[in-house]
Design a protein around this motif. Structure first.
Motif, short mmCIF file in Angstrom:
data_model
loop_
_atom_site.label_atom_id
_atom_site.label_comp_id
_atom_site.label_asym_id
_atom_site.label_seq_id
_atom_site.Cartn_x
_atom_site.Cartn_y
_atom_site.Cartn_z
N SER A 166 -18.72 -7.76 -0.18
CA SER A 166 -19.03 -6.37 0.16
C SER A 166 -18.94 -6.19 1.66
N ASP A 167 -18.16 -5.24 2.06
CA ASP A 167 -17.91 -5.06 3.50
C ASP A 167 -18.47 -3.74 4.01
N CYS A 168 -19.39 -3.14 3.22
CA CYS A 168 -19.82 -1.80 3.61
C CYS A 168 -20.78 -1.81 4.78
N GLU A 169 -21.50 -2.93 4.96
CA GLU A 169 -22.57 -2.90 5.97
C GLU A 169 -22.05 -3.01 7.38
N GLY A 170 -21.37 -4.08 7.64
CA GLY A 170 -21.05 -4.33 9.05
C GLY A 170 -19.59 -4.12 9.34
N ALA A 171 -19.07 -3.00 8.90
CA ALA A 171 -17.63 -2.74 9.03
C ALA A 171 -17.12 -3.20 10.39
N GLY A 172 -16.13 -4.07 10.34
CA GLY A 172 -15.49 -4.46 11.59
C GLY A 172 -16.17 -5.60 12.32
N LEU A 212 -28.76 -6.16 0.55
CA LEU A 212 -28.33 -5.48 -0.67
C LEU A 212 -28.65 -6.33 -1.90
N GLU A 213 -28.40 -7.62 -1.80
CA GLU A 213 -28.79 -8.50 -2.91
C GLU A 213 -30.31 -8.64 -2.97
N GLY A 214 -30.95 -8.57 -1.80
CA GLY A 214 -32.42 -8.62 -1.76
C GLY A 214 -33.03 -7.47 -2.53
N GLU A 215 -32.39 -6.31 -2.48
CA GLU A 215 -32.90 -5.16 -3.24
C GLU A 215 -32.85 -5.44 -4.75
N TRP A 420 -22.44 -3.05 -8.48
CA TRP A 420 -23.66 -3.76 -8.84
C TRP A 420 -24.85 -3.23 -8.04
N TYR A 421 -24.59 -2.83 -6.80
CA TYR A 421 -25.67 -2.30 -5.97
C TYR A 421 -26.10 -0.93 -6.50
N LEU A 422 -25.12 -0.14 -6.85
CA LEU A 422 -25.44 1.20 -7.37
C LEU A 422 -26.19 1.13 -8.70
N ASP A 423 -25.97 0.06 -9.43
CA ASP A 423 -26.65 -0.09 -10.71
C ASP A 423 -28.18 -0.13 -10.56
#
Ligand code: ATP
Ligand code: MN
Length: 467
Positions: A166-172, A212-215, A420-423
């Motif tokens: 998953s690359d949404c958090e720290g883009a770049g 995100l996995e922690g959630e 999976w996060y959205l779930d």
């Protein structure tokens, strides 16, 4: 040499059974003496204290004594005796000395008073110095305190992956993980890199956060924490950023932002108190040699409430300061991300206390933070500390599926690998909150060291991955 079971220096210094025969092993810190007697300060890393070895010159051959130089490694048998000198209780009257490892004059830590910069270039040997011994014993103790705190409070230690897709958090700012031949990259028809033949069959990176996995863990086990390595390829050459650092991320179901602040404050005070209770010798040394106000600052933090105020109130205070003539390098206005100088102004000059700043503009915070009713700010919280600036960043999370999707779409966050996060928001969603504490920033605070490169044994920073 007679075989005697080794006693650690920390234990030998506590013993009072004078007359006993003991063995110690360690590295020579200093050696001084006269024609008839030598005094050797020996350290084995178990404590910052050295044990004094008294060696009568006539008992040892010249060759052995010559090899006892700073940095050499010795095994010493002798009699435990009451020390006549002030300070130490016990010392050892040597009967046998074996030089396990000689140490040449080019030992980089031979001279006292080397700069931290010099020691960083010799990070493999700086561990042998008093300062770094103290720092890394404290670092160990803080790790223990963290596990103890969460265990005692019913949190589960939860392991999140280090390799992530998953690359949404720290883009770049992520480090890529690949087994592809970088000199012969297969491209797709539209010119993009084809990852289908890569190890994981898709683009993967080292994690920037386990949140995100922690959630997922928190919304099943109730309360979890992570404590693991984190990687950020941010090219920020500051005394507070590393490319590889350790982060502690508690995440708790049913907590709101106030619970989250209470947790952060209680947790950090527990850790600081743990250091005060368990690292007295090392802290006393650092207070004397590195930062004279260290102990005072540590006591102050455990004894005072943190100030809690909103970002908007914080900006107002900073704008007043600017009107009053205070100069900052970076401009300050509502909507601006606070620079370290702004954070430290609030903490060190205005409130003179740790500060928890909340309700930041949504534009400068992550997509998963819960939106306030104003539609402009989110329920974020940063804990700001003296000397450090931001030590913790966290928030209440957006648990509403539609609101979360709206933010994701507004920010054009690639979510195809994030189903999976959205779930979590589709199957029994619940309010929850958490935060991330940078372990090295905590160690900076607790040791009084100035540079984050000096509180991790082998720092990784831009253009530097030695050792
Ligand atoms: P900063 O603004 O200082 O770069 P951040 O907003 O990027 O921090 P978060 O993403 O909220 O930080 O990460 C949580 C915590 O991790 C921070 O409060 C800080 O203690 C720590 N941290 C973040 N980046 C680094 C880094 N590069 N090196 C060491 N610690 C870091
Ligand atoms: Mn950052």
């Amino acid at each position: 040499m007679q075989a005697i079971k080794r006693t650690k220096v920390i234990d030998v210094l506590r013993r009072t059974d004078y007359g006993a025969t003991v063995n110690v092993k360690g590295w020579v810190r200093t050696r001084r003496g006269s024609k008839s007697v030598n005094f050797i300060a020996l350290n084995d890393g178990s404590t910052i204290q050295n044990v004094q070895i008294v060696a009568d010159v006539e008992r040892f051959d010249e060759e052995t004594l010559k090899q006892i130089t700073t940095g050499a490694c010795l095994s010493v048998n002798g009699e435990l005796v009451k020390s006549p000198g002030a300070g130490q209780a016990s010392e050892i009257q040597a009967t046998e000395i074996e030089v396990l490892g000689t140490c040449g004059a080019d030992f980089p830590m031979q001279k006292k008073g080397q700069t931290f910069e010099f020691m960083r270039q010799n990070a493999h040997m700086r561990l042998r110095t008093n300062t770094f011994g103290a720092v890394f014993r404290i670092r160990h103790n803080m790790a223990i305190a963290i596990h103890k705190y969460f265990h005692e409070h019913g949190f589960f230690y939860f392991h999140t992956p280090i390799i992530t897709a998953s690359d949404c958090e720290g883009a770049g700012q992520m480090f890529q993980v690949t087994t592809k031949n970088l000199y012969d990259l297969r491209k797709t028809d539209d010119g993009k890199i084809d990852y289908s033949d890569d190890f994981f069959g898709k683009q993967t990176s080292l994690t920037v956060s386990g949140q995100l996995e922690g959630e997922l863990g928190a919304t099943a086990l109730g309360a979890i924490y992570t404590f693991g390595p984190t990687f950020r390829a941010e090219n920020s050459n500051t005394p507070r950023h590393l490319a590889e650092f350790w982060m502690i991320e508690p995440e708790v179901a049913f907590n709101d932002i106030t619970d989250n602040m209470d947790l952060a404050e209680d947790f950090i005070k527990y850790c600081v108190q743990w250091a005060l209770d368990n690292c007295q010798d090392d802290l006393a040394f650092l207070n004397k040699m590195v930062d004279h106000s260290l102990l005072e600052r540590l006591h102050f933090v455990v004894e005072h409430d943190f100030v809690r105020l909103t970002y908007t109130e914080g900006i107002r205070i900073l704008e007043e300061a600017v009107k009053g003539g205070r100069k900052f390098e970076f401009p300050i206005y509502w909507g601006a991300d606070l620079a370290s100088e702004h954070e430290r102004y609030l903490v060190e000059e205005h409130f003179k206390r740790p500060v928890i700043l909340t309700d930041y503009p949504k534009e400068i915070k992550a997509f998963y933070m819960k939106m306030n009713d104003d539609g402009k700010t989110v329920r974020a919280m940063d804990v700001l500390f003296p000397q450090i600036g931001e030590i913790i960043g966290g928030s209440e999370r957006e648990e509403n599926y539609d609101k979360l999707m709206t933010r994701i779409e507004e920010l054009h966050i690639p979510m195809k690998d994030m189903w999976w996060y959205l779930d979590t928001r589709r199957f029994g969603t619940c309010p929850h909150a958490g935060f991330g504490l940078g372990f090295e920033r905590l160690i900076l605070f607790v040791t009084g060291m100035q540079n984050i490169r000096d509180v991790i044994p082998f720092p990784r920073t831009p253009k530097s991955a030695e050792f």
